[in-house]
Design a protein around this motif. Sequence first.
Motif, PDB file in Angstrom:
ATOM      1  N   VAL A   2      -1.984   9.580   8.102  1.00 28.35           N
ATOM      2  CA  VAL A   2      -2.712   8.877   8.136  1.00 28.35           C
ATOM      3  C   VAL A   2      -4.489   8.699   8.103  1.00 28.35           C
ATOM      4  N   THR A   8      -5.730   9.911   4.281  1.00 27.54           N
ATOM      5  CA  THR A   8      -5.804   8.987   3.352  1.00 27.54           C
ATOM      6  C   THR A   8      -6.915   8.092   4.431  1.00 27.54           C
ATOM      7  N   LEU A   9      -7.148   7.914   4.875  1.00 33.99           N
ATOM      8  CA  LEU A   9      -7.942   6.599   6.082  1.00 33.99           C
ATOM      9  C   LEU A   9      -9.745   7.963   5.600  1.00 33.99           C
ATOM     10  N   VAL A  69      -9.101   4.842  -3.158  1.00 36.08           N
ATOM     11  CA  VAL A  69      -8.721   4.862  -2.225  1.00 36.08           C
ATOM     12  C   VAL A  69      -7.204   4.259  -1.675  1.00 36.08           C
ATOM     13  N   LEU A  70      -6.657   3.477  -3.020  1.00 33.85           N
ATOM     14  CA  LEU A  70      -5.540   2.570  -2.259  1.00 33.85           C
ATOM     15  C   LEU A  70      -4.381   3.840  -2.544  1.00 33.85           C
ATOM     16  N   ASN A  84      -4.050   6.728  -0.795  1.00 34.98           N
ATOM     17  CA  ASN A  84      -3.226   6.123   0.836  1.00 34.98           C
ATOM     18  C   ASN A  84      -1.657   5.743   0.609  1.00 34.98           C
ATOM     19  N   TYR A  85      -1.707   5.916  -0.634  1.00 31.04           N
ATOM     20  CA  TYR A  85       0.229   4.896  -1.215  1.00 31.04           C
ATOM     21  C   TYR A  85       0.549   6.789  -0.963  1.00 31.04           C
ATOM     22  N   GLY A 125      -0.403   9.656   0.838  1.00 34.45           N
ATOM     23  CA  GLY A 125      -0.112   9.778   1.810  1.00 34.45           C
ATOM     24  C   GLY A 125       0.710   9.548   2.860  1.00 34.45           C
ATOM     25  N   ASP A 126       1.486   8.136   2.392  1.00 35.96           N
ATOM     26  CA  ASP A 126       2.370   7.293   2.918  1.00 35.96           C
ATOM     27  C   ASP A 126       3.515   8.215   2.399  1.00 35.96           C
TER      28      ASP A 126
END
Lengths: 356, 303
Positions: free
Chosen positions: B223, B226-227, B282-283, B286-287, B289-290
Motif C-alpha cells: 500500500v 503504490t501511494l 497512479v491509478l 494502485n490497482y 498493488g491491490d
Amino acid sequence: MLDRDAPATPRKLVEVKGLKMYFPITAGVLRRKVGDVKALDGISFDIFEGETLGLVGESGCGKSTCGRVILRLYAPTAGSIRIDGTEIAEADNQTLRPLRPSMQMVFQDPQASLNPRMTVAAIIGEPLDEHTQLSKTEKLDRIYELMDAVGLNRNFANRYPHEFSGGQRQRIGIARALALNPKFIVCDEPIAALDVSIQAQVVNLLEDLQDRLGLTYLFISHDLSMVRHIADRVAVMYLGRIAELAPRDALYDRPLHPYTQALLSAVPEPDPGIETDRKRIILTGDVPSPANPPKGCNFCTRCPRVMDVCRDIKPDLAEIEPGRFVACHLYETTAAAAGSTGASEDYERNQQGVSL
Amino acid sequence: MTDTNAAIAPPETFRAAVWAQFRKHKGAMFGLVVLTLLVVFVVIGPMLWVPEKLKVVEALKSKNLGPSLKFPMGTDQLGRDQLARMMAAGKVSLAVGFVAMMIAIFLGTFVGVLAGYFKRLDGILMRLTDMFLALPLIPLLLVMVMLFRDKIARVLGPEMGAFILIVFAIGVTSWMHAARIVRGEVLALKEREYVLASRSIGASPRRVILRHILPNVVSPVMVAATLGVAEAIITESVLSFLGLGFPPDFPTWGRLLYEGLEYMQLYPERVIFPGLAISLTVLSVNYIGDGLRDALDPRIRGR
C-alpha cells in the motif's frame, strides 16, 4: 495407558533448580524499573526420561513462562536448567543452537503458531533447513515421513495453514516439533484451543508418538482430566511457585496442598448422582498480582486452612512422602504420614468423587 | 517410500499460483494493461513519432495550437509538439516515480524492520524517523540539490546527474511513513507464536526476518509503495517547478503540468494531457498493488 511406566532406573533428562523469571515493570518518562512481575519465583523439578510431567494451574500462574524458559526462549533471571546434563540457563545463542534440535515445543494456538504464508511442507521443513544439509528430495522424503507419522495426508504438503481445521493444524505443529528427532517436547496447552473430540485425537497422537519415539513431555495444561489421562507425574503451580508435585494417581486420589484440593474439587463429575453430592471448595478472592505476591505463602490470602505462620514465611517444596513434594506449612510440623492423612480427611468425600 | 513421491501431483509453483490469482483481479489486470500502454507510449512512442523539425518562424507561427492531425496534442507556447514532449516527459517521470518509490520503500522497510525487531535499535531509529518527519523537506531538498548538483553532473553528465540526485533526494525524504507502518506491524508479528517457534528451532534473527517477518508485512508495504509512486511523481514536479529538478529544457509530466497552468483557461488541453497521464499512472499502480497484495496472500489466493 496406565502401564507406561518409566524404566527401572529412570534418568533425569531435565533438571530445573531454583528457576526465577522476573519481567521488569517500567514506569514514567524515563522508563525506570519500578518492580518485577514474578512469573516464576524459584521453581525446581526434574523430568525423567520417557515420562510425561503434567504442569497445571490457573491462568497467569506462570505455566507457559515455565515452558518457554526451559527451552530458553526467555533468559531466566536466576536458577539452573540442565537438559541431558548440559547447563543452559546462562548459555548464549551460539551455544544453544546445536542443543536446540533435542528440545522442541508444541504451541497452544495452532492458528498463530503456523506462518500463514508458508506451505505445510515449508513449515515442517523449516527445522530441517536450519539444522540439516539434506538434499531437496531427502528433505521432501523426511517431510512426507513426518506427515505420515502425525496422520496427515501427503497431498496436503502444498497447502496453506488456513485450509486446515484446528486439529490438523495442531498435527502440523507436532510434525514440525518432531522434525529433528527431539528427546524432549514442551507441549504448551496443545489442546486448549481444540474441540473436545479433536482433543482426544491429538492427545492420543502425542501418546502414540511417545511410545514409538521414546519422547519426554512437559505437558502444560489447565485441563485437569486431560492431564490425568496423559501425565505420569503432575506439578501444580500457583502464582509462580510449585504448590505440589506428585505422581499422578497419588495426587488425584489424595491431594495434599489446600490449593490442589480446591483445584481438583472443581473438576466436574460425569455421573449426575455423584455430581449433586460433590462438595466444591470455593476459593474466595482473586489471585494476588504476581508483581506484588503476599509476604508469606503465595496462597495464604485465599487458603481455607491458613495459619499464622503462612503469612510470614514462604514454605519450601519438601518431600513429604517418597516422590511427593508439597510446599505447605501444614505438613512441616507433624510427621509426614500422619499429617497428610489428617489433612485430607475432611475432603475425602469430594476426592472420591473425582477418582473415577 | 519410493513410489509415493511420484504419485503426488507436482506442486503448483508459487509464481504460477500468484499469477493465476492476479489475473482474477479485474482492476489489477486493467491497471497492468494501462501501465503497459503507458510504458510502451514513452519507450517505443518516440521511435514511431518523430515530429518534423520546424524553423524558428514556423515554430513561432504554430505556438499554442490546439490538437490537430499534425500535432495530436497541440503545441506549447514555443511551438513544440506536445505529443513528443509528453513521451519524453513520461520516460523521466515514470523512471523517477518508480526508482524513488523503491528507494523509499527499501529504506522504510529496512528501518522499520530493524526498529521493530531489535528493541535496542528501536529508540534511535524511531527518533531518527521523527527527525526526518520534522524536517522541512523543500528547504532540505533545495540545499541538497544546491550542494551536489554540479558535483554529480560533472561525474555523470547533467541529465543522469539530475536524475540520480532527484531520485535519491525524493527517496531519502519519503521513507518515514513506510518505516512507521512496518515497525508497528513487526512489533505485532514478532510476538506471534510462529516466530517463537522459529526461534525455538534456533533460527538466527536474519532468517526469522526473511522467512517470517518480511512476507507478512507485504500488505502494508504494498500500500505504501503504490501511494509512494504517485507522491514521487508529484514531488518531482514540485522540485522542477521550483527550478531544483531537471534542467528547464528537460520535460517531465509535472513540469508540463506547471507550464500549462498559466494557459489553463485558454488552452485546457495543455493541463489535461499531463494531468491525465499522471492520474492514469497512479491509478494503474494502485490497482496493480491491490491485485498483487491479494495474490501474495494465500488466504485470498485459495478462493
